[in-house]
Design a protein around this motif. Structure first.
Motif, short mmCIF file in Angstrom:
data_model
loop_
_atom_site.label_atom_id
_atom_site.label_comp_id
_atom_site.label_asym_id
_atom_site.label_seq_id
_atom_site.Cartn_x
_atom_site.Cartn_y
_atom_site.Cartn_z
N THR A 112 103.52 36.24 -24.72
CA THR A 112 102.86 37.52 -24.96
C THR A 112 102.29 38.10 -26.26
N GLY A 113 102.49 36.99 -27.05
CA GLY A 113 101.99 37.25 -28.49
C GLY A 113 102.86 38.12 -29.43
N THR A 114 103.98 38.22 -29.09
CA THR A 114 105.01 39.12 -30.00
C THR A 114 105.08 38.07 -31.33
N SER A 115 105.16 36.86 -31.00
CA SER A 115 105.37 35.79 -32.23
C SER A 115 104.29 36.08 -33.20
N SER A 116 103.01 36.04 -32.57
CA SER A 116 101.69 35.95 -33.10
C SER A 116 101.31 37.21 -34.02
N GLU A 117 101.88 38.30 -33.58
CA GLU A 117 101.31 39.88 -34.05
C GLU A 117 101.53 40.09 -35.58
N PRO A 118 102.74 39.48 -36.14
CA PRO A 118 102.79 39.49 -37.70
C PRO A 118 101.87 38.93 -38.55
N TYR A 119 101.29 37.75 -38.02
CA TYR A 119 100.18 37.14 -38.72
C TYR A 119 98.66 37.86 -38.57
N ALA A 120 98.65 38.47 -37.27
CA ALA A 120 97.36 39.28 -37.27
C ALA A 120 97.35 40.67 -37.79
N ASP A 121 98.65 40.82 -37.90
CA ASP A 121 98.73 42.32 -38.88
C ASP A 121 98.46 41.93 -39.99
N ALA A 122 98.99 40.97 -40.75
CA ALA A 122 98.56 40.51 -41.85
C ALA A 122 97.36 40.11 -42.32
N GLY A 123 96.37 40.05 -41.48
CA GLY A 123 95.00 39.66 -41.59
C GLY A 123 94.73 38.20 -41.41
N ILE A 124 95.80 37.45 -41.01
CA ILE A 124 95.62 36.13 -40.76
C ILE A 124 94.96 35.57 -39.42
N ASP A 125 94.21 34.73 -39.66
CA ASP A 125 93.69 34.11 -38.51
C ASP A 125 94.73 33.36 -37.62
N VAL A 126 95.04 33.79 -36.37
CA VAL A 126 96.09 33.16 -35.59
C VAL A 126 95.71 32.93 -34.35
N VAL A 127 95.83 31.80 -33.73
CA VAL A 127 95.57 31.66 -32.50
C VAL A 127 96.83 31.50 -31.47
N ALA A 128 97.17 32.45 -30.44
CA ALA A 128 98.12 32.29 -29.71
C ALA A 128 98.04 31.43 -28.48
N ARG B 153 97.35 43.25 -27.03
CA ARG B 153 96.58 42.75 -28.42
C ARG B 153 95.09 42.21 -28.22
N PRO B 154 94.28 43.02 -27.71
CA PRO B 154 92.84 42.39 -27.70
C PRO B 154 92.40 41.54 -29.07
N ASP B 155 92.99 41.97 -30.02
CA ASP B 155 92.36 41.40 -31.28
C ASP B 155 93.04 40.05 -31.85
N ILE B 156 93.86 39.63 -31.02
CA ILE B 156 94.42 38.22 -31.05
C ILE B 156 93.72 37.21 -30.01
N ASP B 157 93.57 36.09 -30.47
CA ASP B 157 92.85 34.85 -29.61
C ASP B 157 94.19 34.31 -28.81
N PHE B 158 93.98 34.53 -27.54
CA PHE B 158 95.04 33.92 -26.60
C PHE B 158 94.03 32.94 -25.98
N ILE B 159 94.77 31.55 -25.88
CA ILE B 159 94.25 30.51 -25.36
C ILE B 159 95.29 29.76 -24.37
N ALA B 160 94.97 29.33 -23.39
CA ALA B 160 95.72 28.77 -22.31
C ALA B 160 95.77 27.06 -22.75
N GLY B 161 96.71 26.51 -23.03
CA GLY B 161 96.83 25.08 -23.61
C GLY B 161 98.32 24.63 -23.05
N ASP B 162 98.42 23.16 -22.89
CA ASP B 162 99.56 22.32 -22.86
C ASP B 162 99.82 21.83 -24.03
N ALA B 163 101.13 21.96 -24.49
CA ALA B 163 101.31 21.49 -25.85
C ALA B 163 101.49 19.97 -25.93
#
Length: 258
Positions: free
Chosen positions: A62-78, A93-103
């Motif tokens: 859900t992007g919880t782990s991505s939020e600190p980067y976005a909050d710091a102005g870092i370009d993060v892809v979740a 968090r509509p400001d974060i890029d969420f992308i479906a993908g297979d690791a």
């Protein structure tokens, strides 16, 4: 342990995470007794990224782990394979890029990210070694990888107590607070079946990562692994890096990863 319960297809695991998405973060806080937030902060600190850099956050949910980067102005892809998780995250968090993908087959070009991270998701990947190779591919030469994953407690008595909690208390708590308690039985079994710190470190080395190190958290319940992509990412350079790191793995000390 019921090994059959761990033999899930990737689509079955994705569906399981879709089902638990709405309450996932709250349940994690309850089951970890509030430790999840501390663990995630240590991961962010270990990443040592800054504005102008690009971060890939795998198994971001859900992007919880991505939020600190976005909050710091870092370009993060979740990035995550669960559409249900991504939808919950995008609404919050509509400001974060969420992308479906297979690791194991990431939808990104080679050498795209300055740093890559995955927290508590590698053990749910069908082919974790393949995923480590994919992370290496999409990370820029000299870039770093930070992994947080459940591991093996280092004190025998603590290990026994922890195993009892996983297989008895955790499912019982999940029945009361989770929307799909069976999913947490699977997660408990996947944690117990996951290899220890040194085995994961060896996988990293075998995948071509260098300067591999790890730090135990909460007595080894969780381990944070850190590694770097060789600055020379040519086939010859990668082979040399692998050959140079067959020895013991350094353990991160508290004053190394803040």
């Amino acid at each position: 342990m019921n090994r059959a319960s761990l033999d899930k297809r990737p689509d079955e695991v994705a569906t399981m995470f879709d089902d638990v998405a709405p309450k996932y973060d709250v349940v994690n806080d309850v089951l970890s007794m509030g430790q999840t937030r501390r663990w995630r902060k240590i991961v962010v600190d270990a990443m040592e990224v800054s504005k102008g850099q690009r971060v890939l956050d795998l198994a971001a949910g859900t992007g919880t782990s991505s939020e600190p980067y976005a909050d710091a102005g870092i370009d993060v892809v979740a990035c995550d394979f669960s559409l249900g998780m991504l939808k919950v995250g995008k609404r919050r968090r509509p400001d974060i890029d969420f992308i479906a993908g297979d690791a194991t087959n990431l939808p990104f070009a080679d050498n795209t990210f300055d740093a890559t991270t995955i927290s508590f998701g590698l053990r749910n990947v069908n082919e974790p070694k393949k995923a480590l190779a994919e992370m290496l591919r999409v990370t820029k030469p000299g870039g770093r990888l930070v992994i947080a994953e459940f591991s093996q407690p280092v004190v025998p008595l603590w290990r026994t107590m922890y195993t009892e909690y996983l297989m008895r208390a955790l499912p019982a708590i999940a029945v009361k607070v989770a929307s799909n308690p069976d999913a947490y039985v699977y997660l408990a079994e996947s944690i117990r079946a996951w290899p220890d710190q040194d085995h994961l470190a060896a996988w990293l080395q075998e995948s071509g990562w260098e300067k591999v190190a790890y730090r135990n958290l909460t007595g080894g319940i969780v381990a944070v692994h850190r590694a770097f992509k060789p600055a020379d990412s040519s086939p010859d350079g990668a082979a040399a890096a692998i050959a140079a790191h067959k020895g013991p793995v350094a353990k991160l000390r508290r004053n190394t990863v803040r």
